[in-house]
Design a protein around this motif. Structure first.
Motif, PDB file in Angstrom:
ATOM      1  N   SER A   1      31.950  97.611  87.839  1.00 40.11           N
ATOM      2  CA  SER A   1      31.791  98.595  88.908  1.00 40.11           C
ATOM      3  C   SER A   1      32.655  98.277  90.120  1.00 40.11           C
ATOM      4  O   SER A   1      33.057  97.127  90.340  1.00 40.11           O
ATOM      5  CB  SER A   1      30.321  98.688  89.339  1.00 40.11           C
ATOM      6  OG  SER A   1      29.946  97.547  90.097  1.00 40.11           O
ATOM      7  N   VAL A   2      32.922  99.331  90.902  1.00 39.70           N
ATOM      8  CA  VAL A   2      33.543  99.228  92.217  1.00 39.70           C
ATOM      9  C   VAL A   2      32.523  99.738  93.227  1.00 39.70           C
ATOM     10  O   VAL A   2      31.948 100.818  93.030  1.00 39.70           O
ATOM     11  CB  VAL A   2      34.826 100.089  92.324  1.00 39.70           C
ATOM     12  CG1 VAL A   2      35.450  99.955  93.704  1.00 39.70           C
ATOM     13  CG2 VAL A   2      35.821  99.719  91.248  1.00 39.70           C
ATOM     14  N   SER A   3      32.288  98.964  94.279  1.00 47.63           N
ATOM     15  CA  SER A   3      31.352  99.402  95.311  1.00 47.63           C
ATOM     16  C   SER A   3      32.061  99.494  96.652  1.00 47.63           C
ATOM     17  O   SER A   3      32.971  98.711  96.949  1.00 47.63           O
ATOM     18  CB  SER A   3      30.165  98.439  95.433  1.00 47.63           C
ATOM     19  OG  SER A   3      29.345  98.507  94.281  1.00 47.63           O
ATOM     20  N   PHE A   4      31.634 100.459  97.475  1.00 43.27           N
ATOM     21  CA  PHE A   4      32.191 100.679  98.802  1.00 43.27           C
ATOM     22  C   PHE A   4      31.103 100.540  99.857  1.00 43.27           C
ATOM     23  O   PHE A   4      29.938 100.907  99.632  1.00 43.27           O
ATOM     24  CB  PHE A   4      32.831 102.069  98.898  1.00 43.27           C
ATOM     25  CG  PHE A   4      34.001 102.269  97.981  1.00 43.27           C
ATOM     26  CD1 PHE A   4      35.263 101.803  98.330  1.00 43.27           C
ATOM     27  CD2 PHE A   4      33.859 102.933  96.772  1.00 43.27           C
ATOM     28  CE1 PHE A   4      36.353 101.979  97.481  1.00 43.27           C
ATOM     29  CE2 PHE A   4      34.926 103.124  95.918  1.00 43.27           C
ATOM     30  CZ  PHE A   4      36.184 102.645  96.279  1.00 43.27           C
ATOM     31  N   TYR A   5      31.505 100.022 101.014  1.00 42.27           N
ATOM     32  CA  TYR A   5      30.592  99.799 102.130  1.00 42.27           C
ATOM     33  C   TYR A   5      31.321 100.203 103.415  1.00 42.27           C
ATOM     34  O   TYR A   5      32.551 100.156 103.479  1.00 42.27           O
ATOM     35  CB  TYR A   5      30.188  98.328 102.245  1.00 42.27           C
ATOM     36  CG  TYR A   5      29.915  97.661 100.921  1.00 42.27           C
ATOM     37  CD1 TYR A   5      28.632  97.514 100.431  1.00 42.27           C
ATOM     38  CD2 TYR A   5      30.976  97.166 100.137  1.00 42.27           C
ATOM     39  CE1 TYR A   5      28.397  96.906  99.209  1.00 42.27           C
ATOM     40  CE2 TYR A   5      30.750  96.572  98.904  1.00 42.27           C
ATOM     41  CZ  TYR A   5      29.452  96.446  98.444  1.00 42.27           C
ATOM     42  OH  TYR A   5      29.230  95.845  97.233  1.00 42.27           O
ATOM     43  N   GLN A   6      30.535 100.560 104.424  1.00 37.76           N
ATOM     44  CA  GLN A   6      31.095 100.824 105.751  1.00 37.76           C
ATOM     45  C   GLN A   6      30.845  99.624 106.641  1.00 37.76           C
ATOM     46  O   GLN A   6      29.697  99.232 106.829  1.00 37.76           O
ATOM     47  CB  GLN A   6      30.488 102.082 106.378  1.00 37.76           C
ATOM     48  CG  GLN A   6      31.190 102.562 107.640  1.00 37.76           C
ATOM     49  CD  GLN A   6      32.596 103.071 107.342  1.00 37.76           C
ATOM     50  OE1 GLN A   6      32.817 103.762 106.359  1.00 37.76           O
ATOM     51  NE2 GLN A   6      33.548 102.732 108.190  1.00 37.76           N
ATOM     52  N   TYR A   7      31.913  99.027 107.134  1.00 32.89           N
ATOM     53  CA  TYR A   7      31.798  97.906 108.068  1.00 32.89           C
ATOM     54  C   TYR A   7      31.890  98.431 109.497  1.00 32.89           C
ATOM     55  O   TYR A   7      32.776  99.217 109.819  1.00 32.89           O
ATOM     56  CB  TYR A   7      32.922  96.887 107.834  1.00 32.89           C
ATOM     57  CG  TYR A   7      33.082  95.871 108.948  1.00 32.89           C
ATOM     58  CD1 TYR A   7      32.189  94.792 109.058  1.00 32.89           C
ATOM     59  CD2 TYR A   7      34.096  95.987 109.884  1.00 32.89           C
ATOM     60  CE1 TYR A   7      32.342  93.860 110.074  1.00 32.89           C
ATOM     61  CE2 TYR A   7      34.243  95.060 110.900  1.00 32.89           C
ATOM     62  CZ  TYR A   7      33.365  94.002 110.994  1.00 32.89           C
ATOM     63  OH  TYR A   7      33.504  93.086 112.012  1.00 32.89           O
ATOM     64  N   SER A   8      30.957  98.011 110.330  1.00 30.51           N
ATOM     65  CA  SER A   8      30.996  98.416 111.741  1.00 30.51           C
ATOM     66  C   SER A   8      30.299  97.364 112.587  1.00 30.51           C
ATOM     67  O   SER A   8      29.588  96.509 112.078  1.00 30.51           O
ATOM     68  CB  SER A   8      30.321  99.774 111.931  1.00 30.51           C
ATOM     69  OG  SER A   8      28.983  99.713 111.509  1.00 30.51           O
TER      70      SER A   8
END
Length: 323
Positions: A316-323
């Motif tokens: 799998s490929v996972s995406f996250y929002q960094y802030s």
């Protein structure tokens, strides 16, 4: 600072994913993600639509590294087949194919100005440099024997080179070896400077701080479970980040230079606050070891925000929002 999970692509490849790298946005062209893995392919993803734009099937063994040129137009992949393939991002056309002896092509990275492609040289105990105009091998940065003064192409299997990283101004290049040492070179003079020590197991991942005023700061991830922070030019060990239960397979620094993300064979991703020198978040969405974590380019709306991508043996490929 935090990582907010966004979306995941299950079965993104037909087998384990080993590597990921971002292609920066440019004008109306969005940032894209490159992935490579055991299924011998390189895939290009639109992270906003979660769609695969291209699949490059040029390799005949697993893909161990992908990297994008600063100009966005081209990228490169390295495989266990000992070939480096250079291709156009938008068309997937192959531009060049670079061949190396067996086991002498591992992690790749373009120089900040895009003039040179560096490849961790595996069993050659060196880093190979190719120019990006004629795609000719222009230099071999050989690691000397420890305790000796002369670099040697045959300095022994203990200096099997897995990882490579340029600093932001392109003056320094570092490479990590199976024996746990990190070698630092002055690129312009093609000169070995010194070893950085402290790890006792393979150094699989290296990254410099992206900030020019911190361009000497190097982060390393190792099978010993630790991330080390060095002043690479001053040959100084600064601190260690510890918390993973197993190998640290990948390390990357956020564009604002404030955080580090790590992927591990303990199946987790950790976010580290560099001021606190501590992990502030642990993500457990992957079900197998996490081979690569990669911060994307800064958001146009908020320069302190960006996406993070992770890839795993769970396909799998996972995406996250960094802030």
């Amino acid at each position: 600072m935090k990582l907010a999970p966004l979306d995941s692509i299950q079965n993104a490849h037909e087998d384990s994913l080993w590597t990921a790298a971002w292609v920066r946005s440019d004008g109306d062209k969005p940032a894209l993600l490159l992935t490579g893995g055991l299924d011998e392919t390189v895939r290009i993803w639109d992270p906003t639509k979660l769609t695969c734009l291209h699949t490059n099937t040029g390799h005949c063994l697993g893909v161990v590294s992908v990297t994008a040129h600063p100009n966005r137009r081209i990228a490169a992949s390295a495989s266990l087949d000992s070939f480096i393939r250079v291709f156009e991002v938008d068309t997937n056309n192959t531009i060049a194919t670079l061949e190396a002896p067996p086991s002498e092509v591992w992690q790749l990275q373009f120089s900040p100005d895009g003039s040179t492609l560096a490849a961790a040289g595996g069993g050659s105990s060196s880093v190979k440099l190719w120019d990006t105009t004629q795609w000719q091998l222009v230099a071999t940065l050989s690691i000397p024997r420890q305790g000796g003064s002369q670099p040697s192409e045959r300095s022994g299997s203990k200096k099997f080179v897995l990882s490579v990283a340029w600093n932001p101004d392109g003056r320094l290049l570092a490479c990590g070896s199976v024996d746990g040492t990190i070698s630092v070179f002055d690129v312009a003079r093609a000169k070995f400077l010194h070893f950085l020590e402290g790890h006792c197991m393979p150094v699989r991942s290296l990254v410099f701080s992206p900030l020019l005023h911190e361009s000497r700061i190097l982060f390393s991830g190792s099978d010993d479970g630790h991330v080390h922070v060095y002043d690479a030019e001053g040959k100084t060990f600064l601190t260690s980040l510890s918390g993973h239960a197993s190998w640290v397979l990948s390390v990357d620094v956020s564009p604002d230079g404030a955080a580090v993300a790590t992927g591990s064979s303990d199946k987790t991703i950790k976010l580290w606050d560099l001021k606190m020198r501590a992990a502030t978040q642990t993500l457990t969405n992957h079900t197998d070891q996490v081979w690569s974590v990669a911060f994307g380019p800064p958001s146009r709306i908020d320069v302190r925000s960006c996406m993070l991508a992770s890839v795993s043996d769970d396909k799998s490929v996972s995406f996250y929002q960094y802030s």
